[in-house]
Write a protein that holds these residues in place. Structure first.
Motif, mmCIF file in Angstrom:
data_model
loop_
_atom_site.group_PDB
_atom_site.id
_atom_site.type_symbol
_atom_site.label_atom_id
_atom_site.label_comp_id
_atom_site.label_asym_id
_atom_site.label_seq_id
_atom_site.Cartn_x
_atom_site.Cartn_y
_atom_site.Cartn_z
ATOM 1 N N GLU A 166 0.832 -1.213 0.000
ATOM 2 C CA GLU A 166 0.000 0.000 0.000
ATOM 3 C C GLU A 166 0.865 1.262 0.000
ATOM 4 N N LYS A 167 1.944 1.235 0.788
ATOM 5 C CA LYS A 167 2.834 2.409 0.824
ATOM 6 C C LYS A 167 3.460 2.658 -0.552
ATOM 7 N N ALA A 168 3.809 1.553 -1.237
ATOM 8 C CA ALA A 168 4.390 1.671 -2.583
ATOM 9 C C ALA A 168 3.381 2.295 -3.550
ATOM 10 N N ALA A 169 2.109 1.945 -3.384
ATOM 11 C CA ALA A 169 1.050 2.482 -4.247
ATOM 12 C C ALA A 169 0.907 3.994 -4.057
ATOM 13 N N TRP A 170 0.841 4.449 -2.795
ATOM 14 C CA TRP A 170 0.718 5.889 -2.543
ATOM 15 C C TRP A 170 1.948 6.648 -3.043
ATOM 16 N N ASN A 171 3.106 6.035 -2.877
ATOM 17 C CA ASN A 171 4.346 6.661 -3.337
ATOM 18 C C ASN A 171 4.355 6.795 -4.864
ATOM 19 N N PHE A 172 3.875 5.759 -5.558
ATOM 20 C CA PHE A 172 3.804 5.797 -7.024
ATOM 21 C C PHE A 172 2.900 6.941 -7.477
ATOM 22 N N ILE A 173 1.736 7.085 -6.853
ATOM 23 C CA ILE A 173 0.778 8.137 -7.230
ATOM 24 C C ILE A 173 1.402 9.513 -7.036
ATOM 25 N N GLU A 174 2.138 9.652 -5.945
ATOM 26 C CA GLU A 174 2.765 10.941 -5.634
ATOM 27 C C GLU A 174 3.888 11.296 -6.603
ATOM 28 N N THR A 175 4.676 10.285 -6.982
ATOM 29 C CA THR A 175 5.872 10.572 -7.784
ATOM 30 C C THR A 175 5.673 10.444 -9.290
ATOM 31 N N GLU A 176 4.825 9.479 -9.718
ATOM 32 C CA GLU A 176 4.678 9.320 -11.170
ATOM 33 C C GLU A 176 3.252 9.003 -11.630
ATOM 34 N N GLY A 177 2.294 9.323 -10.784
ATOM 35 C CA GLY A 177 0.898 8.998 -11.109
ATOM 36 C C GLY A 177 0.279 9.883 -12.172
ATOM 37 N N ASN A 178 0.829 11.112 -12.355
ATOM 38 C CA ASN A 178 0.226 12.102 -13.266
ATOM 39 C C ASN A 178 -1.251 12.299 -12.923
ATOM 40 N N THR A 179 -2.170 11.979 -13.854
ATOM 41 C CA THR A 179 -3.596 12.240 -13.587
ATOM 42 C C THR A 179 -4.305 11.038 -12.947
ATOM 43 N N LEU A 180 -3.583 9.933 -12.778
ATOM 44 C CA LEU A 180 -4.204 8.729 -12.211
ATOM 45 C C LEU A 180 -4.591 8.960 -10.747
ATOM 46 N N GLU A 181 -5.831 8.592 -10.408
ATOM 47 C CA GLU A 181 -6.304 8.727 -9.029
ATOM 48 C C GLU A 181 -6.223 7.369 -8.328
ATOM 49 N N LEU A 182 -6.033 7.420 -6.993
ATOM 50 C CA LEU A 182 -5.976 6.183 -6.208
ATOM 51 C C LEU A 182 -6.883 6.298 -4.990
ATOM 52 N N THR A 183 -7.619 5.238 -4.724
ATOM 53 C CA THR A 183 -8.391 5.092 -3.489
ATOM 54 C C THR A 183 -8.051 3.704 -2.944
#
Length: 343
Positions: A166-183
């Motif tokens: 889960e931490k890796a997922a939030w980190n990905f969104i922050e650093t390279e997610g661009n417009t991708l949203e995560l819940t």
């Protein structure tokens, strides 16, 4: 009801995955699902039929494995949403924790990477209460989405793998997610009606109790949630604008314990209730037995600890209404009888 949006559900053979596909098809979505082998297609069809699905026109299967790169681009193509539910769940503690951590983390990043490249709007990821509540002293504490399990604490490999993924997922969104949203959804122990012989390891507890494989019961408390409500919260989180960037703890109101579940199971007809033991193992004995029985190790760390859980956020933001614990447990038991798992 027609809905032109396409949703990818990873892990279509899973307990939660199958129930989620049912609800999406009922709501008129087009559904793609990944399974590790296309040979398992018939198993998925069987499970869906058992929940009343008669048409499979809006369902497509993709063979994809979380540990391999192949086909993830194909899986996410033309999808508005991805419900990432597939995750390795061990039957026991692995010799090397990385056997669990690496596939959980890398699999999550594979899915997010593919989703981001395909311009998917939002990924809803199934994490776990494991990522919330296993390093904080539970006395006088109410567990919420603000809490995180400390991966440096003494925790099992599964708990660590869910937290790191889960931490890796939030980190990905922050650093390279661009417009991708995560819940992210963090369910507690998932119970509820099985759709066939494949079901979650938490349901194994009920199966063991009902088939007399648990002659005495440890005093372990935990939260329970119905699989149908877990599917529902994912779909609600998928489309609700306020769910963007949020985590949601998915649990019924209150907690229960194995001795309380045993009492509940005695409501069943006598021929099914008779094997359910109500003998309670003393906490000290569980701790001693854990030295000889590896499967009791995780249990021994939790005996006598009661955790207070809050589902207020999911109720307020998503208007989520989970079933009560009694209904969840009795529906689980009834389905195990229905499918001949309990003789």
């Amino acid at each position: 009801m027609k809905n032109i949006e396409t949703v990818l559900v990873t892990g279509g053979t899973g307990f939660v995955g199958a129930h989620t596909i049912v609800q999406l098809l009922q709501k008129g979505y087009k559904v793609k699902t990944t399974i590790r082998s296309l040979k398992r297609k018939k198993d998925v069809f069987e499970m869906l039929k058992n929940r009343g699905i008669t048409s499979f026109d809006n369902l497509e299967f993709i063979e994809a494995d979380l540990t391999k790169d192949e086909n993830w681009d194909k899986a996410v193509k033309n999808c508005e949403y991805v419900l990432h539910m597939a995750s390795p769940f061990p039957s026991g503690e692995p010799k090397d924790e990385n056997e669990l951590i690496i596939p959980a983390k890398q699999g999550t990043l594979r899915v997010l990477n593919a989703a981001q490249k395909a311009n998917v709007k939002r990924v809803v990821m199934t994490s776990s209460f494991a990522a919330i509540g296993y390093s904080i002293e539970p006395k006088h504490h109410i567990f919420t989405e603000e809490d995180w399990t400390d991966t440096n604490a003494e925790i099992g490999a599964y708990i660590k793998s869910k937290t790191l993924a889960e931490k890796a997922a939030w980190n990905f969104i922050e650093t390279e997610g661009n417009t991708l949203e995560l819940t992210v959804i963090n369910p507690v122990g998932i119970f509820g009606p099985v759709l066939g012989k494949d079901f979650a390891s938490s349901v194994n507890l009920i199966e063991k109790m009902m088939s007399g494989k648990m002659p005495a019961i440890p005093k372990v408390s935990f939260g329970v949630v119905d699989v149908r409500d877990v599917a529902d919260i994912h779909i609600k989180a998928m489309t609700n604008p306020l769910a963007k960037g949020q985590r949601f703890l998915a649990t019924s109101d209150g907690t229960t314990s194995l001795p309380e579940i045993a009492k509940l199971l005695h409501v069943q007809p006598k021929e099914y209730a008779k094997k359910v033991s109500t003998k309670v193992l003393p906490n000290w004995l569980v701790k001693i037995l854990a030295n000889f029985k590896p499967e009791l190790k995780a249990v021994a760390t939790q005996v006598g600890r009661v955790k207070i859980l809050s589902n207020t956020k999911a109720k307020n933001i998503l208007d989520w209404k989970p079933r009560n614990q009694k209904e969840v447990i009795l529906d689980t038991a009834e389905s195990l009888i229905k499918f001949g798992i309990i003789k």
